[in-house]
Write an enzyme that holds these catalytic residues in place. Structure first.
Site, PDB file in Angstrom:
ATOM      1  N   GLU A 149       7.641  14.148  28.526  1.00  0.00           N
ATOM      2  CA  GLU A 149       6.859  15.548  28.430  1.00  0.00           C
ATOM      3  C   GLU A 149       5.243  15.326  28.196  1.00  0.00           C
ATOM      4  OE1 GLU A 149       9.129  18.793  25.902  1.00  0.00           O
ATOM      5  OE2 GLU A 149       9.443  16.834  25.137  1.00  0.00           O
TER       6      GLU A 149
ATOM      7  N   TRP B  14       3.421  31.994  31.250  1.00  0.00           N
ATOM      8  CA  TRP B  14       3.980  30.769  31.747  1.00  0.00           C
ATOM      9  C   TRP B  14       4.683  31.377  33.115  1.00  0.00           C
ATOM     10  CZ3 TRP B  14       9.026  29.205  33.484  1.00  0.00           C
ATOM     11  CH2 TRP B  14       9.134  28.061  33.831  1.00  0.00           C
TER      12      TRP B  14
ATOM     13  N   ARG C 149       3.551  29.244  23.790  1.00  0.00           N
ATOM     14  CA  ARG C 149       4.560  29.795  24.651  1.00  0.00           C
ATOM     15  C   ARG C 149       4.285  29.746  26.373  1.00  0.00           C
ATOM     16  NH1 ARG C 149       8.120  32.861  21.469  1.00  0.00           N
ATOM     17  NH2 ARG C 149       9.051  33.782  23.473  1.00  0.00           N
TER      18      ARG C 149
ATOM     19  N   GLU D  86      16.194  11.047  23.558  1.00  0.00           N
ATOM     20  CA  GLU D  86      15.195  11.761  22.801  1.00  0.00           C
ATOM     21  C   GLU D  86      13.844  11.054  23.178  1.00  0.00           C
ATOM     22  OE1 GLU D  86      14.663  14.811  22.239  1.00  0.00           O
ATOM     23  OE2 GLU D  86      12.902  14.836  20.784  1.00  0.00           O
TER      24      GLU D  86
ATOM     25  N   ASN E 105       7.127  39.631  29.889  1.00  0.00           N
ATOM     26  CA  ASN E 105       7.718  38.315  29.626  1.00  0.00           C
ATOM     27  C   ASN E 105       9.265  38.313  30.272  1.00  0.00           C
ATOM     28  OD1 ASN E 105       8.713  35.773  29.005  1.00  0.00           O
ATOM     29  ND2 ASN E 105       9.147  36.466  26.763  1.00  0.00           N
TER      30      ASN E 105
ATOM     31  N   LYS F  72      10.399  12.303  25.194  1.00  0.00           N
ATOM     32  CA  LYS F  72       9.095  12.752  24.589  1.00  0.00           C
ATOM     33  C   LYS F  72       8.020  11.890  25.511  1.00  0.00           C
ATOM     34  CE  LYS F  72       9.702  15.575  22.160  1.00  0.00           C
ATOM     35  NZ  LYS F  72      10.845  15.757  21.782  1.00  0.00           N
TER      36      LYS F  72
ATOM     37  N   LYS G 101       7.101  26.391  25.266  1.00  0.00           N
ATOM     38  CA  LYS G 101       7.710  26.357  23.915  1.00  0.00           C
ATOM     39  C   LYS G 101       9.175  27.016  24.289  1.00  0.00           C
ATOM     40  CE  LYS G 101       8.207  24.644  19.789  1.00  0.00           C
ATOM     41  NZ  LYS G 101       8.591  23.381  19.755  1.00  0.00           N
TER      42      LYS G 101
ATOM     43  N   HIS H 123      26.232  -1.783  34.492  1.00  0.00           N
ATOM     44  CA  HIS H 123      26.888  -0.852  35.485  1.00  0.00           C
ATOM     45  C   HIS H 123      25.893  -0.177  36.607  1.00  0.00           C
ATOM     46  CE1 HIS H 123      30.635  -1.051  33.561  1.00  0.00           C
ATOM     47  NE2 HIS H 123      30.333  -0.754  32.317  1.00  0.00           N
TER      48      HIS H 123
HETATM   49  O1  M6R Z   1      14.284  26.467  21.409  1.00  0.00           O
HETATM   50  P1  M6R Z   1      15.356  25.402  21.801  1.00  0.00           P
HETATM   51  O2  M6R Z   1      15.448  24.377  20.780  1.00  0.00           O
HETATM   52  O3  M6R Z   1      16.448  26.285  22.430  1.00  0.00           O
HETATM   53  O4  M6R Z   1      14.614  24.669  23.229  1.00  0.00           O
HETATM   54  C1  M6R Z   1      15.481  24.034  24.101  1.00  0.00           C
HETATM   55  C2  M6R Z   1      14.652  23.012  24.690  1.00  0.00           C
HETATM   56  O5  M6R Z   1      13.956  23.760  25.929  1.00  0.00           O
HETATM   57  C3  M6R Z   1      13.378  22.104  23.868  1.00  0.00           C
HETATM   58  O6  M6R Z   1      14.221  21.365  23.017  1.00  0.00           O
HETATM   59  C4  M6R Z   1      12.730  21.167  25.004  1.00  0.00           C
HETATM   60  O7  M6R Z   1      13.211  20.544  25.392  1.00  0.00           O
HETATM   61  C5  M6R Z   1      11.458  20.662  24.110  1.00  0.00           C
HETATM   62  N1  M6R Z   1      10.361  20.844  24.904  1.00  0.00           N
HETATM   63  C6  M6R Z   1      11.626  19.172  23.843  1.00  0.00           C
HETATM   64  O8  M6R Z   1      10.451  18.683  23.144  1.00  0.00           O
END
Ligand code: M6R
Length: 629
Positions: A505, A83, A35, A498, A109, A502, A624, A521
Site C-alpha cells: 500500500e 475516489w 476518503r 499484514e 458517493n 502495509k 480509506k 510447497h
Molecule cells: O473499514 P474497513 O476496516 O472495513 O476497511 C477494510 C479494508 O478496506 C482496509 O483494512 C484496507 O485494507 C486498509 N487500507 C489496510 O491498510
C-alpha cells in the site's frame, strides 16, 4: 470512498454564526480527504445563482484554484472529494455536476447501477452530458424532475424532486443537492452509502462521517437506509424515499478535533502508530470487573443464543480480515467453536452455509465497507446472529448488526490501517473470552490471567515504539528494494500478510506474506541472492515446537541467499545466528504476540515509503472507506 460535506448557515433574524459556507466546506473536505483524493470540488448558492469550482488531484489543487478564482461568500454550500469509479480523475469528471441550466449542483458517493438506461432516456430528452460519470446522470435526472414541477408561479420542491429521483435510482448513493431557487436548503439522500447530519445552533451540517463537521459540533444524527434529509439553518427534516416522515437517532461524538490532527508527527500514519498503546488500552477499558469477569454490556445478543452458536464466521476485508485471522486462532483455542474467516466479497457471492446457530462477526474500522455490509445483510437474511467489531460510532454495519463491540482506537485518518488493526484484535479477543466465559470453556481464573496479560500489552507496545530508530533505519536503507517477503506461522502468518500489505500500500513494491510451512510447497522458488525476507518468530516458550520449526524455515531461506530480518521475542538467542537483523519484542503469550510483532512491520513500511518520498497518508489509487462493491 468519496468525502461529502454540506452546510447551511444562519437564516434571517438569527445571530450571524460568522461562518462562510466555503470555509466550513473546505475544512470538512480537508478532514474527509482520506476518503478519496482523485479530485475535489465545491458549489455554493449566492445571489440567486450557483457558483462552483472543481479540480482534479488533491484538495490543494482546488484550494489553488479558489485562490485564483474566488467563490462569493455564501451561507449554503456542498463539497466533494472523489475516489474515481465512473470516468477518470479529470476536471470534467470531478464533482459537483450541474443540471437544470446550471441552477442545480449535485455531488455523489457510490455507484448508480442503472445509469446507462437513465442516460439514454435523458439524452433522448436532449440532455447534453459533459462528463463520463454516473453522477451527472443523477444530477440531470434530478434537474429534469425539478424543472417539471415548475408551472407558472408554482415553484419547484427540491426535497420532493429528490424523493422522485431516488425512486428511480438503483445502486449505492449518497447524493447532496443545492438549487439556486432554494438558497437556504441542502437536500441529501442515502442508500447503502454513508451520511451523517451535524446539528449546530442556527446552522446545520452534512458529512460522510462526523469528521466533516467536527470543528463545529459534536451533536450528530444517524440516518437510516433509503432516507432523505433536508437541512436548513434551523431545521432538519427526514423522510423516506416516498415522503413518509422518519426519525434520526441523535448521538454525541466523543472524540475531539485534536485527536484527528497529526499531533506533531509528520504524518497521520506515524501518529496513529504511536497512538497504539492508547488504542489497545481504551478498547480494554471498562470491559471487565475486578474479578476479571467480562462485562460486555453493549453485546445485546441473548446469552442463550450465544451458548448455542455452533459456528463462527468472521467477515472482513483487507487489514480487518487479517485481524479476523488472528482472532480465529484465539477463539477456537479458547471457545472450541469452529471459526472461519472469509473475505466479505467472497462469502457474499458463493452459497455459504449459514443458519440461526451461526454467529457472524464482522470486523470493519469504518463500518461502511460495502463488501462487508452486503455480506452481513446476506447472513442476516439467512437467520444468522451478527456482531460487529467497529471503530466508527453510528456507522452502517454496526447499526444493521444485532450487536456491536466498538474498538476505541479514535479516528484513523491515514489510509493504511494501523491502530484500528491492533484495536480490532483486542476487541476480538474480548469477544472470544466472553464466549468462553459464557459457555464455560475456561475457568474464571484463566480468563482473569489472559486479561492481565492483555492489560500489559499497551506498555509493551510503548517499549517497541521507544526503540523504533533501529527499524526505521533499516526501512530507510531499503528504499531501493524491489520485493520483500514475509513469513510467519500460527498467529504470525496473518501478521506476515499484514506486514506485506502495509508495504504494498505504502511503498508500491512487490511484497507477499506466506505461511512459513508453505514455503517448501512453492514460494521458496522466489528466493535468490539478497532477497529480503522478514520472519515473524513465535516465542521459544510457546507450545508444539513452533519456534524450532520457524527457525528451520529461516535456515532454509538463508541457505538460498535470502537476507533475513527477524522479529523475535526478547531473550531468543537462537535466531541470532541466522539473521542479518533481529528486532526484539517484549515477552508475551503466543496468542497475544500479534499485538506486538505487527508494530515493527508498520514502522518498517512507513520508513521505507517515506524514504521513497511517497505520501504515506494518501497512497495512490486507494481510499480509506471502500463504499462500493
Ligand atoms: O473499514 P474497513 O476496516 O472495513 O476497511 C477494510 C479494508 O478496506 C482496509 O483494512 C484496507 O485494507 C486498509 N487500507 C489496510 O491498510
Amino acid at each position: 470512498m468519496c468525502g461529502i460535506v454540506g452546510y447551511v448557515g444562519h437564516s434571517a433574524g438569527r445571530v450571524n454564526t460568522g461562518h462562510n459556507a466555503l470555509d466550513v466546506v473546505l475544512e470538512g473536505l480537508r478532514r474527509l480527504e482520506y476518503r478519496g483524493y482523485d479530485s475535489a470540488g465545491i458549489a455554493v448558492v449566492a445571489d440567486g445563482t450557483i457558483s462552483s469550482r472543481k479540480k482534479s488531484g488533491k484538495l490543494s489543487n482546488l484550494i489553488a484554484e479558489l485562490e485564483a478564482s474566488p467563490l462569493p461568500d455564501s451561507l449554503t454550500g456542498i463539497g466533494h472529494t472523489r475516489w474515481a469509479t465512473h470516468g477518470g480523475p479529470t476536471d470534467l469528471n470531478a464533482h459537483p455536476h450541474l443540471a437544470d441550466e446550471g441552477k442545480l449542483a449535485v455531488i455523489h458517493n457510490g455507484i448508480i447501477e442503472n445509469f446507462a438506461e437513465l442516460k439514454l432516456e435523458l439524452v433522448r430528452k436532449g440532455v447534453d452530458f459533459k462528463s463520463e460519470t454516473d453522477t451527472e446522470v443523477a444530477a440531470a435526472l434530478l434537474g429534469d424532475i425539478y424543472r417539471n414541477q415548475v408551472h407558472g408561479s408554482s415553484k419547484g420542491d427540491l426535497t420532493k424532486a429528490m424523493q422522485l429521483a431516488c425512486q428511480r435510482l438503483e445502486g449505492a448513493f449518497t447524493l447532496l443537492a443545492i438549487h439556486a431557487d432554494q438558497p437556504d436548503v441542502v437536500v441529501a439522500a442515502r442508500r447503502n452509502s454513508p451520511l451523517v447530519v451535524g446539528l449546530g445552533d442556527g446552522e446545520n451540517f452534512l458529512g460522510s462521517d462526523v469528521s466533516g463537521f467536527i470543528d463545529y459540533t459534536r451533536r450528530a444524527v444517524e440516518l437510516g437506509q433509503d432516507q432523505i434529509v433536508t437541512i436548513t439553518a434551523d431545521t432538519v427534516e427526514i423522510t423516506d424515499f416516498y415522503g413518509a416522515p422518519a426519525e434520526g437517532k441523535e448521538y454525541h461524538v466523543d472524540w475531539d478535533p485534536a485527536s484527528a490532527e497529526k499531533g506533531g508527527f509528520p504524518s497521520f500514519m506515524e501518529k496513529e502508530i504511536h497512538d497504539q498503546p492508547d488504542a489497545v488500552l481504551q478498547t480494554l477499558l471498562g470491559r471487565s470487573d475486578v474479578n476479571g469477569r467480562l462485562t460486555l454490556d453493549e453485546l445485546r445478543v441473548d446469552p442463550e443464543l450465544l451458548k448455542h452458536v455452533d459456528k463462527i464466521i468472521v467477515l472482513a476485508c483487507g487489514t480487518s480480515a487479517y485481524a479476523g485471522q488472528v482472532a480465529k486462532y484465539a477463539i477456537e483455542h479458547w471457545c472450541r467453536i469452529p471459526t472461519e474467516v472469509e473475505l466479505s466479497h467472497e462469502f457474499r457471492y458463493r452459497d455459504p452455509i449459514v443458519d440461526e446457530n451461526t454467529l457472524i462477526v464482522s470486523i470493519s474500522q469504518s463500518g461502511e465497507t460495502m463488501d462487508t455490509l452486503m455480506a452481513v445483510r446476506y447472513a442476516k437474511e439467512q437467520g444468522a446472529k451478527t456482531v460487529s467489531i467497529c471503530n466508527t460510532n453510528g456507522s452502517t454495519i454496526p447499526r444493521e448488526s444485532d450487536a456491536v463491540l466498538y474498538t476505541h482506537a479514535g479516528p484513523e485518518i491515514a489510509v493504511a490501517s494501523t491502530k484500528a488493526f491492533l484495536a480490532q484484535i483486542t476487541a476480538a479477543y474480548l469477544l472470544g473470552l466472553y464466549l468462553a466465559q459464557l459457555r464455560g470453556n475456561k475457568f474464571q481464573g484463566e480468563i482473569k490471567d489472559i486479561l492481565a496479560d492483555l492489560n500489559k500489552i499497551p506498555a509493551k507496545i510503548q517499549r517497541i515504539l521507544d526503540n523504533e530508530a533501529q527499524i526505521k533505519e533499516l526501512g530507510q536503507s531499503m528504499a531501493d528494494a524491489k520485493s520483500v517477503l514475509f513469513l510467519g506461522r500460527h498467529v504470525g502468518f496473518p501478521v506476515a500478510m499484514e506486514g506485506a500489505l502495509k508495504l504494498k500500500e505504502l511503498a508500491y513494491i512487490h511484497a507477499e506474506g506466506f505461511a512459513a510451512g508453505e514455503l517448501k510447497h512453492g514460494p521458496i522458488a522466489l528466493i535468490e541472492e539478497g532477497q529480503p525476507v522478514f520472519v515473524v518468530v513465535p516465542s521459544p516458550r510457546g507450545r508444539d515446537s513452533l519456534h524450532a520449526k520457524v527457525v528451520s524455515n529461516i535456515q532454509e531461506v538463508r541457505a538460498r541467499g535470502a537476507k533475513t530480518i527477524v522479529i523475535a521475542e526478547e531473550g531468543d538467542e537462537a535466531v541470532k545466528a541466522y539473521a542479518e537483523h533481529v528486532f526484539y519484542i517484549p515477552e508475551t503469550p503466543t496468542l497475544l504476540a500479534p499485538l506486538l510483532s505487527t508494530v515493527p512491520l508498520q514502522i518498517f513500511a512507513l520508513a521505507l515509503a517515506s524514504a521513497k518520498g511517497y505520501d504515506v497518508d494518501q497512497p495512490r489509487n486507494l481510499a480509506k472507506s471502500v463504499t462500493v462493491e
